[in-house]
Design a protein around this motif. Structure first.
Motif, PDB file in Angstrom:
ATOM      1  N   ASP A  54      49.544 -59.119 -23.553  1.00  0.00           N
ATOM      2  CA  ASP A  54      50.829 -59.345 -24.222  1.00  0.00           C
ATOM      3  C   ASP A  54      50.737 -59.175 -25.732  1.00  0.00           C
ATOM      4  OD1 ASP A  54      52.343 -59.817 -21.937  1.00  0.00           O
ATOM      5  OD2 ASP A  54      51.717 -61.912 -21.848  1.00  0.00           O
ATOM      6  N   LEU A  55      49.524 -59.068 -26.261  1.00  0.00           N
ATOM      7  CA  LEU A  55      49.340 -58.850 -27.696  1.00  0.00           C
ATOM      8  C   LEU A  55      49.125 -57.370 -28.001  1.00  0.00           C
ATOM      9  CD1 LEU A  55      47.000 -61.868 -28.547  1.00  0.00           C
ATOM     10  CD2 LEU A  55      49.470 -61.673 -28.953  1.00  0.00           C
ATOM     11  N   TYR A  56      48.263 -56.754 -27.206  1.00  0.00           N
ATOM     12  CA  TYR A  56      47.989 -55.331 -27.399  1.00  0.00           C
ATOM     13  C   TYR A  56      47.532 -54.750 -26.063  1.00  0.00           C
ATOM     14  CZ  TYR A  56      45.816 -50.977 -28.884  1.00  0.00           C
ATOM     15  OH  TYR A  56      45.477 -49.658 -29.015  1.00  0.00           O
ATOM     16  N   LYS A  57      48.237 -53.750 -25.600  1.00  0.00           N
ATOM     17  CA  LYS A  57      47.896 -53.128 -24.328  1.00  0.00           C
ATOM     18  C   LYS A  57      46.888 -52.008 -24.562  1.00  0.00           C
ATOM     19  CE  LYS A  57      49.947 -51.455 -20.044  1.00  0.00           C
ATOM     20  NZ  LYS A  57      51.200 -51.126 -19.337  1.00  0.00           N
ATOM     21  N   ILE A  58      45.635 -52.296 -24.214  1.00  0.00           N
ATOM     22  CA  ILE A  58      44.567 -51.310 -24.402  1.00  0.00           C
ATOM     23  C   ILE A  58      44.814 -50.136 -23.454  1.00  0.00           C
ATOM     24  CG2 ILE A  58      42.086 -50.903 -24.261  1.00  0.00           C
ATOM     25  CD1 ILE A  58      41.671 -53.861 -24.833  1.00  0.00           C
ATOM     26  N   PRO A  59      44.862 -48.912 -23.970  1.00  0.00           N
ATOM     27  CA  PRO A  59      45.107 -47.748 -23.108  1.00  0.00           C
ATOM     28  C   PRO A  59      44.066 -47.624 -21.998  1.00  0.00           C
ATOM     29  CG  PRO A  59      45.307 -47.147 -25.422  1.00  0.00           C
ATOM     30  CD  PRO A  59      44.740 -48.533 -25.392  1.00  0.00           C
ATOM     31  N   GLY A 115      24.956 -54.306 -17.632  1.00  0.00           N
ATOM     32  CA  GLY A 115      26.071 -53.400 -17.873  1.00  0.00           C
ATOM     33  C   GLY A 115      27.307 -53.807 -17.097  1.00  0.00           C
ATOM     34  N   LEU A 116      27.120 -54.197 -15.821  1.00  0.00           N
ATOM     35  CA  LEU A 116      28.250 -54.647 -15.022  1.00  0.00           C
ATOM     36  C   LEU A 116      28.874 -55.906 -15.616  1.00  0.00           C
ATOM     37  CD1 LEU A 116      26.779 -54.124 -11.424  1.00  0.00           C
ATOM     38  CD2 LEU A 116      28.439 -52.689 -12.609  1.00  0.00           C
ATOM     39  N   ALA A 117      28.033 -56.786 -16.137  1.00  0.00           N
ATOM     40  CA  ALA A 117      28.538 -58.008 -16.784  1.00  0.00           C
ATOM     41  C   ALA A 117      29.404 -57.666 -17.990  1.00  0.00           C
ATOM     42  CB  ALA A 117      27.367 -58.897 -17.194  1.00  0.00           C
ATOM     43  N   LEU A 118      28.956 -56.713 -18.804  1.00  0.00           N
ATOM     44  CA  LEU A 118      29.733 -56.301 -19.973  1.00  0.00           C
ATOM     45  C   LEU A 118      31.051 -55.652 -19.560  1.00  0.00           C
ATOM     46  CD1 LEU A 118      26.956 -54.832 -22.318  1.00  0.00           C
ATOM     47  CD2 LEU A 118      28.212 -56.984 -22.591  1.00  0.00           C
ATOM     48  N   VAL A 119      31.032 -54.876 -18.472  1.00  0.00           N
ATOM     49  CA  VAL A 119      32.262 -54.245 -17.987  1.00  0.00           C
ATOM     50  C   VAL A 119      33.272 -55.314 -17.571  1.00  0.00           C
ATOM     51  CG1 VAL A 119      33.249 -52.863 -16.116  1.00  0.00           C
ATOM     52  CG2 VAL A 119      31.199 -52.074 -17.294  1.00  0.00           C
ATOM     53  N   LEU A 120      32.810 -56.342 -16.876  1.00  0.00           N
ATOM     54  CA  LEU A 120      33.710 -57.422 -16.466  1.00  0.00           C
ATOM     55  C   LEU A 120      34.296 -58.141 -17.674  1.00  0.00           C
ATOM     56  CD1 LEU A 120      31.887 -59.021 -13.383  1.00  0.00           C
ATOM     57  CD2 LEU A 120      33.938 -57.602 -13.388  1.00  0.00           C
ATOM     58  N   VAL A 121      33.467 -58.396 -18.681  1.00  0.00           N
ATOM     59  CA  VAL A 121      33.967 -59.049 -19.895  1.00  0.00           C
ATOM     60  C   VAL A 121      34.989 -58.156 -20.599  1.00  0.00           C
ATOM     61  CG1 VAL A 121      33.322 -59.881 -22.201  1.00  0.00           C
ATOM     62  CG2 VAL A 121      31.899 -60.454 -20.215  1.00  0.00           C
ATOM     63  N   LEU A 122      34.703 -56.860 -20.680  1.00  0.00           N
ATOM     64  CA  LEU A 122      35.621 -55.910 -21.306  1.00  0.00           C
ATOM     65  C   LEU A 122      36.971 -55.894 -20.588  1.00  0.00           C
ATOM     66  CD1 LEU A 122      36.196 -53.475 -23.234  1.00  0.00           C
ATOM     67  CD2 LEU A 122      35.255 -52.000 -21.443  1.00  0.00           C
ATOM     68  N   ILE A 123      36.946 -55.825 -19.258  1.00  0.00           N
ATOM     69  CA  ILE A 123      38.182 -55.771 -18.495  1.00  0.00           C
ATOM     70  C   ILE A 123      38.925 -57.103 -18.573  1.00  0.00           C
ATOM     71  CG2 ILE A 123      39.129 -55.469 -16.175  1.00  0.00           C
ATOM     72  CD1 ILE A 123      36.810 -53.578 -15.610  1.00  0.00           C
ATOM     73  N   GLY A 124      38.164 -58.211 -18.547  1.00  0.00           N
ATOM     74  CA  GLY A 124      38.790 -59.517 -18.685  1.00  0.00           C
ATOM     75  C   GLY A 124      39.481 -59.672 -20.029  1.00  0.00           C
ATOM     76  N   ALA A 125      38.830 -59.200 -21.092  1.00  0.00           N
ATOM     77  CA  ALA A 125      39.431 -59.260 -22.427  1.00  0.00           C
ATOM     78  C   ALA A 125      40.692 -58.413 -22.488  1.00  0.00           C
ATOM     79  CB  ALA A 125      38.419 -58.790 -23.468  1.00  0.00           C
ATOM     80  N   LYS A 126      40.671 -57.244 -21.832  1.00  0.00           N
ATOM     81  CA  LYS A 126      41.855 -56.385 -21.774  1.00  0.00           C
ATOM     82  C   LYS A 126      43.028 -57.121 -21.135  1.00  0.00           C
ATOM     83  CE  LYS A 126      43.346 -51.893 -19.870  1.00  0.00           C
ATOM     84  NZ  LYS A 126      44.554 -52.364 -19.167  1.00  0.00           N
ATOM     85  N   MET A 127      42.748 -57.875 -20.090  1.00  0.00           N
ATOM     86  CA  MET A 127      43.803 -58.610 -19.403  1.00  0.00           C
ATOM     87  C   MET A 127      44.314 -59.773 -20.251  1.00  0.00           C
ATOM     88  SD  MET A 127      43.701 -60.008 -15.487  1.00  0.00           S
ATOM     89  CE  MET A 127      43.928 -58.407 -14.734  1.00  0.00           C
TER      90      MET A 127
END
Length: 339
Positions: free
Chosen positions: A288-293, A272-284
């Motif tokens: 510049d394309l789409y700012k995830i709320p 789960g922690l690994a998925l959270v890191l991937v999710l946050i990394g993708a957000k970053m």
């Protein structure tokens, strides 16, 4: 870089942290070298969480969340949400710290009554390291916008690496930091209370306690490098970044004793922690394309962590945990006596 941090807010925050650490140290000294009970750990964990939410509530009120105009309320709501999201992410990543601390304490056979002082030293080191890295990170982001993509890629890489390493038992005997310390320090076989040094045959010798503290310092550096980019993906406001980090760390000692006996139950949590890191990394990476709320980041983090914790209780570990050995010098000495 825009920040809500005013000299007054920074001063009040610094004063609060100083008082909180003083209270924690006072409680630690009054208890002495005594094992922390599960009840005491639960009470202190609840206190630290409550204090964190009292802080964000006061911050929300100070920014105009109650009684302010529409602009002030919007700012107050946004900053409060950023704090809560950052706090939750840092708290979740701290769980991985706790499991590594548990592994170190088990490997070195640290008596339970000595663990809380080591954790307190580790927390102080973590606070200093996080502060320095946050200042460096804020400067880099303000000076080089492209560094956000580097942070994002690093988080995705770290998440994938964490996923692949989940369920594997780390080999501390081959750890480079431990090998270096053992090569350059003369260490005794046994503990001498909570002392870092003792005397053997008239010579000043380090105890295993010093090795544990040094390795926890190394762990602090490693996890700070992972977690700082994660919080900057939530907000680039240095005040929110630092305060959410500090409040997540302040309750780390109590949370360790609360979760120390439950780490095998939540065996899927690293995924789960690994998925959270991937999710946050993708957000970053998508900034510049789409700012995830921020609220979507918060929701995603809660759902992922909640799902993995529930699944951990429903699904049995594929491989039962193998018992870890004692401190290696003790094992070698015991083996020598047997032969």
């Amino acid at each position: 870089m825009v920040s809500i941090g005013t000299p007054l807010l920074w001063s009040l925050f610094a004063l609060f942290v100083a008082v909180a650490l003083a209270v924690d140290f006072l409680a630690l000294n009054r208890q002495g070298a005594r094992k922390v009970t599960l009840r005491a750990a639960a009470i202190w964990s609840a206190i630290w969480v409550a204090v964190s939410f009292v802080f964000v509530g006061l911050l929300w009120w100070r920014l105009g969340g109650l009684g302010g105009d529409a602009v002030a309320r919007e700012l107050a709501n946004a900053k409060a949400l950023e704090f809560v999201t950052g706090y939750l992410v840092e708290k979740a990543l701290a769980v991985d710290n706790i499991f590594v601390f548990l592994m170190l304490f088990t490997y070195f056979a640290v008596p339970p009554e000595f663990q809380k002082r080591v954790l307190m030293i580790g927390i102080l080191a973590a606070l200093v390291l996080r502060g320095l890295l946050i200042l460096i990170g804020a400067w880099m982001i303000a000076s080089f916008h492209w560094i956000l993509y580097v942070f994002g890629a690093f988080l995705v890489f770290t998440g994938i690496k964490m996923w692949l390493a989940a369920g594997q038992e780390p080999d501390l005997d081959a750890n480079p930091a431990l090998l270096w310390f053992r090569k350059h320090l003369k260490v005794s076989d046994d503990y001498d209370g909570e002392r870092f040094f003792t005397r053997i045959d008239g010579h000043r010798t380090a105890t295993p306690m010093l090795l544990v503290v040094l390795l926890i310092g190394v762990v602090d550096v490693v996890f700070a490098v992972d977690s700082i980019p994660a919080i900057f993906a939530i907000t680039t406001d240095p005040f929110i970044v630092l305060t959410s980090n500090v409040f997540a760390i302040l309750g780390l000692r109590a949370m360790y004793f609360l979760l120390a006996g439950m780490h095998e139950r939540f065996h899927l949590l690293p995924y789960g922690l690994a998925l959270v890191l991937v999710l946050i990394g993708a957000k970053m990476l998508l900034i510049d394309l789409y700012k995830i709320p921020v609220q979507w980041s918060l929701l995603g983090t809660v759902l992922i962590l909640g799902a993995t914790m529930v699944l951990s209780l429903l699904v049995s570990p594929r491989h039962p945990p193998s018992p870890r050995g004692a401190y290696p010098f003790q094992r070698k000495r015991q083996d020598g006596k047997r032969s």
